[in-house]
Design a protein around this motif. Structure first.
Motif, PDB file in Angstrom:
ATOM      1  N   LYS A   6       0.837  -1.205   0.000  1.00  0.00           N
ATOM      2  CA  LYS A   6       0.000   0.000   0.000  1.00  0.00           C
ATOM      3  C   LYS A   6       0.868   1.250   0.000  1.00  0.00           C
ATOM      4  CE  LYS A   6      -2.486  -2.300   3.357  1.00  0.00           C
ATOM      5  NZ  LYS A   6      -3.255  -2.379   4.577  1.00  0.00           N
ATOM      6  N   HIS A   7       1.864   1.260   0.888  1.00  0.00           N
ATOM      7  CA  HIS A   7       2.736   2.429   1.004  1.00  0.00           C
ATOM      8  C   HIS A   7       3.602   2.611  -0.243  1.00  0.00           C
ATOM      9  CE1 HIS A   7       1.734   3.763   5.021  1.00  0.00           C
ATOM     10  NE2 HIS A   7       1.641   2.482   5.359  1.00  0.00           N
ATOM     11  N   CYS A   9       2.725   1.884  -3.279  1.00  0.00           N
ATOM     12  CA  CYS A   9       1.850   2.473  -4.296  1.00  0.00           C
ATOM     13  C   CYS A   9       1.753   3.983  -4.106  1.00  0.00           C
ATOM     14  CB  CYS A   9       0.454   1.848  -4.225  1.00  0.00           C
ATOM     15  SG  CYS A   9       0.364   0.135  -4.788  1.00  0.00           S
ATOM     16  N   VAL A  28      -5.908   3.957  -2.376  1.00  0.00           N
ATOM     17  CA  VAL A  28      -5.657   2.529  -2.578  1.00  0.00           C
ATOM     18  C   VAL A  28      -6.812   1.770  -1.932  1.00  0.00           C
ATOM     19  CG1 VAL A  28      -4.079   0.601  -2.156  1.00  0.00           C
ATOM     20  CG2 VAL A  28      -3.156   2.917  -2.503  1.00  0.00           C
ATOM     21  N   ASP A  30      -8.686  -2.294  -1.523  1.00  0.00           N
ATOM     22  CA  ASP A  30      -8.433  -3.727  -1.681  1.00  0.00           C
ATOM     23  C   ASP A  30      -9.323  -4.272  -2.792  1.00  0.00           C
ATOM     24  OD1 ASP A  30     -10.982  -4.133  -0.566  1.00  0.00           O
ATOM     25  OD2 ASP A  30     -10.194  -4.796   1.381  1.00  0.00           O
ATOM     26  N   VAL A  36      -8.032   1.364   1.855  1.00  0.00           N
ATOM     27  CA  VAL A  36      -6.987   0.928   2.775  1.00  0.00           C
ATOM     28  C   VAL A  36      -5.950   2.014   3.027  1.00  0.00           C
ATOM     29  CG1 VAL A  36      -7.295  -1.546   2.369  1.00  0.00           C
ATOM     30  CG2 VAL A  36      -5.710  -0.259   0.940  1.00  0.00           C
ATOM     31  N   LEU A  37      -5.856   2.992   2.118  1.00  0.00           N
ATOM     32  CA  LEU A  37      -4.907   4.086   2.305  1.00  0.00           C
ATOM     33  C   LEU A  37      -5.234   5.195   1.320  1.00  0.00           C
ATOM     34  CD1 LEU A  37      -2.357   4.725   4.017  1.00  0.00           C
ATOM     35  CD2 LEU A  37      -0.992   3.773   2.170  1.00  0.00           C
ATOM     36  N   VAL A 110      -5.515   1.280  -7.475  1.00  0.00           N
ATOM     37  CA  VAL A 110      -5.107   2.644  -7.145  1.00  0.00           C
ATOM     38  C   VAL A 110      -5.978   3.593  -7.963  1.00  0.00           C
ATOM     39  CG1 VAL A 110      -3.239   4.334  -7.264  1.00  0.00           C
ATOM     40  CG2 VAL A 110      -2.714   1.968  -6.734  1.00  0.00           C
TER      41      VAL A 110
END
Length: 138
Positions: A6-7, A9, A28, A30, A36-37, A110
């Motif tokens: 995630k990070h 991306c 982002v 799932d 999720v972020l 994304v």
């Protein structure tokens, strides 16, 4: 989806946005469209996180880039309009959503908003997702 993915991306997306000279939001989700972020760069419009998430939702839900979906649904606007407000999810079929592929499987997506024209949203999302090759059949 692993936390590091995630990070990564977000980091790749921010780097591409900086390189292109845009302030954007990057979301982002799932594979079920759950956020999720999300990161909104300083200077990006306040609405961009919601648009980015809706693009990511569309890419995850249809397992395709929104570049492809925009072209696909241009001829089917009624369908696209109906799906865009389906249930509790929001979908935006404009350029800027790209699936995330890990070990040959789509694990999320994304979405990017704020880099007008939208071809730039797509370029940033594609970089953020790691320039994925989508599994066959998608």
């Amino acid at each position: 989806m692993p936390l590091t993915l995630k990070h990564e991306c977000i980091e790749r997306g921010i780097a591409k946005a900086h390189a292109l000279g845009y302030n954007v939001a990057i979301a982002v989700v799932d594979d079920g469209g759950h956020l999720v972020l999300c990161e909104r760069m300083d200077g990006a419009l306040w609405v961009t996180p919601e648009i980015a998430r809706a693009k990511a939702n569309a890419a995850a839900g249809f397992q395709a880039t929104t570049l492809d979906l925009e072209e696909r649904f241009t001829k089917r606007m009624l369908f696209a309009d109906n799906v865009a407000t389906l249930g509790d999810y929001r979908f935006v079929f404009g350029k800027g959503g790209v699936p995330i592929v890990e070990s040959g499987h789509i694990v999320g997506a994304v979405g990017v908003s704020g880099a007008v024209p939208a071809e730039n949203d797509h370029a940033i999302a594609d970089a953020a997702a790691g320039h994925p090759v989508l599994p066959k059949g998608h």
